[in-house]
Structure formats: structure tokens, C-alpha cells
Design an enzyme around this catalytic site. Structure first.
Site, mmCIF file in Angstrom:
data_model
loop_
_atom_site.group_PDB
_atom_site.id
_atom_site.type_symbol
_atom_site.label_atom_id
_atom_site.label_comp_id
_atom_site.label_asym_id
_atom_site.label_seq_id
_atom_site.Cartn_x
_atom_site.Cartn_y
_atom_site.Cartn_z
ATOM 1 N N PRO A 315 -24.790 -24.769 -48.462
ATOM 2 C CA PRO A 315 -23.745 -24.204 -47.506
ATOM 3 C C PRO A 315 -24.139 -23.265 -46.912
ATOM 4 O O PRO A 315 -23.168 -22.153 -46.908
ATOM 5 C CB PRO A 315 -22.564 -24.700 -48.251
ATOM 6 N N CYS A 316 -24.968 -23.647 -46.396
ATOM 7 C CA CYS A 316 -25.102 -21.940 -45.520
ATOM 8 C C CYS A 316 -24.144 -21.272 -44.834
ATOM 9 O O CYS A 316 -24.343 -20.484 -44.035
ATOM 10 C CB CYS A 316 -26.698 -21.678 -45.700
#
Ligand SMILES: [Zn+2]
Length: 358
Positions: A315-316
Site C-alpha cells: 500500500p504505497c
């Protein structure tokens, strides 16, 4: 022939104009299917289609062949003499038919050339060459030597074989034996189409399909893993599609699909730190740098974030600027905002649910 503008192609496909057969293919974004211009299926709205001037591009963008118009097969009006010629090629792929050989079979080379250009986007000789390359690739994977493969596929020179092979498969013939296969599929999400790629070990890439560098990214990935990308089903991709559906429905917090990550040790450390950010919360790049143990390397951490090829699952999107600004996101800031909102809403809904159930 008029210029192949979007409008012209869209009109031709609505009119099922056979003159355009072989000149373009139409991808339907909502179904992930691509068609010939003459397909009898109901035509979608213009905003739901995109056009390709060769069927290969449609495939590398993740489209599957329509079952009605079968865009990868020859049109039903394939003349019998061409059928016979193709049959001959299939039986002996190393066969090299020169113009004289064609005339001997009662075929006018110029007519054949026009027909192949129109129906396959290439000349008969290029088509035959492609068949030879495919045969050679299969041979190589069955352990024969490069020289054997080149010769049995009808190539006179090894370098000609190598060049052509690299063009088609993106790897040198000598590496094809060890070459792995990566499977590619498109996955529709509420935020648009995603392209996903997985090996038999795990998911290697998932990105929104409108990302500009996507094609380069796929090629780099194939080179790094010494792999050939083909479009096919894969259990990791099916699991990913299912988990993405739950994620977008707000019911999935953590993905379980196995990953095969490429990248440096430092990038891996940064991506591990990304996965440790709790669902529905955010962290700044500076906080990320501290967690990775490199508090002064904020910029390097931000770069490694940007190199993440496994969107959403790693989850950047949960990393934001120190001032709370959303900053850049490969899939577009609007998507980042949407993802963060989705997670906050899901948490909120969950809290209110547990109140009511108590
Ligand atoms: Zn079709």
C-alpha cells in the site's frame, strides 16, 4: 483509405464494415474483450472502447479474444488455396516458399501478399517467419541447441535468427531454454482497469493500465526474471482478483496473495515498511525513513516507494507528505485519495456496526 482516426474506426465498427477487417481491432474496456471491426456483438459506447492497429497490442494490453468474432483466427472467408498453404506451413514450419514456389502452386504472390497484409497486418513471408520463430521457441524449450533450432526452423543465419527471436520474445534464443513464463491478465476495478502479472511463485506486478510507463515496466520485469509474458489464467491472479473485489467492497484489510518481488534489499525493506502501515492510516516519508532505519534517507525512501510495482497490495498509497498533502501517486493522486477514503469509510462503517451489534 481514409486516415484511421478514432471516429473513423468507431464508425466502421458500428457499420461492421468488412473493408476495415485486418486494419484495426477494438478493445472493449468494460468486458476486457477485443473484436474485429465486423463483430456482430452489440457495439459499446465510444467512451468504453479503444482501438489497436494490430492484435498483438490488444493482447499485451490484457484483452482477450472475443468468442463471437474470434479476432485471432482467420476470417471465415479464408480462400481454400490459402487454407491449403497454411496447412502446408503447419505441417513443415521450416518450409521456405519463394515466389516461384508459390506460382508453382498456382498462387499469384502479389495477391497473397495483399490478402495477408489485410488479414494479418503482415506479408505472407513475415507471417511464415513468425511461424518459424514460434516453432523454434518451442524447440528451444524442449532442450535442443540454438543452432539446431535455427536450422530446423529454416533460418540460414544464426544472427538473423537471434535478432528476429529477440524482436518477438524479448529474450535471446540462448536464454529461452531457461525462460520462465509470466501470466498476464486484466482486472476491472471501480477505479479502472488494472494489469496484473504473476509467475508460478507469486504476483509480480499490478498497476493501473493507464500508467504511462506500463509497457516499459512489463518489459523490464520480463528481462529481470528472464521470462516471457503470455496472457493466461493463473491461480495467483484469480486470488488477486477476488481479494481486490473484497478490498473495494471495504471488507478486506490485508491481502494474502503470494508475491514475487523484484528489487534491491533496500527496496524490499521499504516495501516491508509499507505493508506494516495499518489499514486506513497514513505515514509520512520521514516516518517511513525512521522505520527503515535510515532517518536521513527520506528521498531514497520516497524513490523506493515509487518503484513499487504491486499497487494497492503493497500500500504505497498510505504514504503522504509531512504536511498531510497527498503528493504523487503513479496511478494518479485522485486514485490515492479514493483509496484512502475507501479505507477510512470501511473502518468507520465497521465501528458503527460493532456499536449497533452490542
Ligand atoms: Zn467480437
Amino acid at each position: 483509405m481514409n486516415q484511421l482516426t478514432f471516429d473513423r474506426m468507431y464508425r466502421a465498427s458500428c457499420e461492421k464494415d468488412p473493408e476495415f477487417e485486418g486494419l484495426f481491432w477494438m478493445g472493449v474496456k468494460t468486458t476486457g474483450i477485443f473484436c474485429r471491426p465486423t463483430c456482430t456483438a452489440r457495439k459499446p459506447l465510444p467512451e468504453n472502447v479503444e482501438f489497436f492497429t494490430d492484435s498483438r497490442s490488444a493482447i499485451t494490453r490484457g484483452y482477450r479474444a472475443c468468442k463471437i468474432c474470434k479476432p485471432l483466427e482467420l476470417p471465415s472467408q479464408t480462400p481454400a488455396y490459402i487454407e491449403r498453404l497454411l496447412e502446408e506451413l503447419r505441417a513443415s514450419p521450416s518450409l521456405r516458399l519463394r515466389d516461384g514456389d508459390l506460382r508453382e502452386r498456382g498462387i499469384e504472390p502479389a495477391t497473397l501478399r495483399r490478402w495477408f497484409l489485410k488479414h494479418h497486418g503482415m506479408t505472407f513471408h513475415a507471417f511464415a517467419r513468425m511461424q518459424r520463430i514460434n516453432t523454434a521457441f518451442r524447440k528451444l524449450q524442449q532442450q535442443s541447441t540454438v543452432t539446431d533450432s535455427a536450422m530446423s526452423a529454416g533460418f540460414d543465419s544464426l544472427s538473423g535468427f537471434g535478432d528476429r527471436f529477440r524482436d518477438v520474445f524479448g529474450v535471446a534464443p540462448s536464454s529461452a531454454r531457461a525462460a520462465r513464463v509470466l501470466h498476464l491478465q486484466r482486472i476491472e476495478t471501480p477505479l479502472g482497469t488494472m494489469i496484473a502479472c504473476a509467475s508460478e511463485d507469486g504476483l509480480c506486478l499490478v498497476e493501473f493500465s493507464d500508467r504511462k510507463a506500463l509497457e516499459t515496466e512489463l518489459l523490464t520485469l520480463a528481462r529481470k526474471l528472464n521470462a516471457t509474458i503470455i496472457q493466461a489464467e493463473n491461480p495467483h491472479l484469480s486470488l488477486l482478483a477476488e481479494e481486490l473485489r473484497s478490498y473495494f467492497a471495504g471488507t478486506l484489510r490485508a491481502f494474502t496473495v503470494p508475491l514475487e518481488r523484484t528489487g534491491t534489499d533496500f527496496q524490499h525493506a521499504v516495501w516491508d515498511a509499507l505493508v506494516s502501515i495499518p489499514y486506513g492510516t497514513t505515514r509520512s516519508y520521514a516516518e517511513q525513513a525512521v522505520i527503515v532505519g535510515r532517518p536521513s534517507a527520506v528521498r531514497a525512501v520516497a524513490n523506493a516507494n515509487g518503484m513499487n510495482k504491486i499497487a494497492i497490495v503493497i500500500p504505497c498509497h498510505r504514504v503522504i507528505g509531512a504536511d498531510g498533502k497527498l503528493t504523487g501517486y503513479a496511478g494518479g493522486v485522485w486514485r490515492k485519495q479514493h483509496l484512502l477514503q475507501l479505507e477510512r469509510d470501511a473502518l468507520q462503517a465497521n465501528t458503527s456496526n460493532s456499536y449497533t451489534s452490542e
